[in-house]
Design an enzyme around this catalytic site. Structure first.
Site, mmCIF file in Angstrom:
data_model
loop_
_atom_site.group_PDB
_atom_site.id
_atom_site.type_symbol
_atom_site.label_atom_id
_atom_site.label_comp_id
_atom_site.label_asym_id
_atom_site.label_seq_id
_atom_site.Cartn_x
_atom_site.Cartn_y
_atom_site.Cartn_z
ATOM 1 N N ALA A 153 0.839 -1.204 0.000
ATOM 2 C CA ALA A 153 0.000 0.000 0.000
ATOM 3 C C ALA A 153 0.872 1.252 0.000
ATOM 4 O O ALA A 153 0.629 2.200 -0.760
ATOM 5 C CB ALA A 153 -0.937 0.005 1.208
ATOM 6 N N TYR A 154 1.889 1.262 0.850
ATOM 7 C CA TYR A 154 2.750 2.440 0.961
ATOM 8 C C TYR A 154 3.542 2.655 -0.323
ATOM 9 O O TYR A 154 3.638 3.779 -0.832
ATOM 10 C CB TYR A 154 3.696 2.277 2.153
ATOM 11 N N CYS A 155 4.103 1.577 -0.876
ATOM 12 C CA CYS A 155 4.869 1.707 -2.114
ATOM 13 C C CYS A 155 3.984 2.186 -3.265
ATOM 14 O O CYS A 155 4.379 3.057 -4.051
ATOM 15 C CB CYS A 155 5.513 0.372 -2.483
ATOM 16 N N SER A 157 1.250 3.931 -3.077
ATOM 17 C CA SER A 157 0.838 5.320 -2.881
ATOM 18 C C SER A 157 1.978 6.294 -3.130
ATOM 19 O O SER A 157 1.777 7.369 -3.708
ATOM 20 C CB SER A 157 0.282 5.515 -1.458
#
Length: 298
Positions: A153-155, A157
């Protein structure tokens, strides 16, 4: 070419400014004479952070994913100061662990805050930046340059906000607005400390190659971001070595896939056994967003 106004003549908005990177960035900008407007979710933390920025600072509670709230904040900030010269889109949250073990709502919220929240921030503040021929600094991450397992999710985004900022730069250049992207590796913030409370995730991070396997002090990182902001740079690197990642980024996904897959396989049983411990965003900022979202749904 229009000269860049010195920081002591600027009004700078920082989102995600209640704590961590955003709060320190606001303080260091204020130390250089800027009038700072802090935007975030935690009113008491925002008030305390603004107090450290001196009497010219103000704070506004707003959710970066809520266009109405952000537009109202932009209007009130401009009303108070008369102009807005720079906006730092810093607000962000993170969740760790394998995709299939994650809570879909929490996973989606990371993308919503980090990517859609950045677009909402730009949408709310670009009218003022167009008037001032200002600067929009999008905070991205090493995660935008190289993918990492257990951080999908972080990558996603952060790769998204990098692409968003590059596209936006071309759209608004003719209006005199400059757009920059800020890159950070692991930096000593509430988010990273929160992630390190997870033993499996901390061990996984320790296996990253140097220099990506260490946590960097926040002070020098913010100093570099502020210096880049003052120059209105297109790319700003909170750790100097990150600049060297750009020419080789094309090879990184294959390298991560080869090495990361082995490490994930080794840790799969421990990841499965502790999956319930990582269903929500990490760190105090993530907890604040989770609380605000739950409250708004009641």
């Amino acid at each position: 070419m229009t000269a860049v106004p010195p920081l002591h003549q600027q009004v700078v908005v920082v989102t995600g400014a209640a704590r961590g990177l955003g709060a320190l960035m606001a303080r260091k900008l204020a130390d250089r004479g800027a009038k700072v407007a802090l935007v975030g979710l935690e009113p008491e933390e925002l008030k305390a952070a603004a107090a450290l920025c001196g009497p010219g600072a103000g704070y506004w509670e707003a959710d970066v994913t809520d266009l109405e709230s952000m537009t109202a904040a932009a209007e009130r900030i401009k009303e108070r100061y008369g102009r807005i010269d720079t906006v730092v889109a810093n607000a962000g949250i993170a969740i760790g662990g394998p995709l299939l073990d994650s809570d879909p709502t929490a996973w989606n919220r990371v993308v919503e805050v980090n990517l859609l929240g950045s677009a909402t921030t730009a949408r709310a503040f670009l009218p003022a930046l167009t008037e001032s021929r200002g600067y929009y600094l999008q905070i991205a991450s090493l995660a935008a340059i190289t993918p990492a397992p257990l951080m999908s999710a972080y990558c996603a985004s952060k790769a998204g906000v990098e692409a968003f900022a590059h596209a936006l730069r071309a759209e608004v250049a003719y209006q005199g607005v400059k757009v920059g992207v800020g890159y950070l590796s692991w930096t000593d913030t509430d988010m990273v400390r929160g992630a390190d409370q997870d033993d499996v995730m901390r061990e996984m991070r320790s296996k990253l190659p140097w220099p990506a396997n260490r946590t960097y002090p926040i002070g020098p990182a913010v100093d570099r971001l502020v210096a880049g902001l003052a120059r209105r740079s297109a790319h700003v690197y909170a750790q100097a070595w990150l600049r060297g990642m750009q020419p080789v980024r094309w090879v990184l996904p294959a390298l991560v896939a080869a090495v990361g897959s082995r490490e994930v396989a080794k840790m799969a049983p421990r990841l499965a056994a502790t999956a319930r411990e990582r269903l929500r965003p990490v760190g105090a900022g993530g907890a604040a967003d989770d609380s605000a979202r739950r409250t708004s749904r009641q």
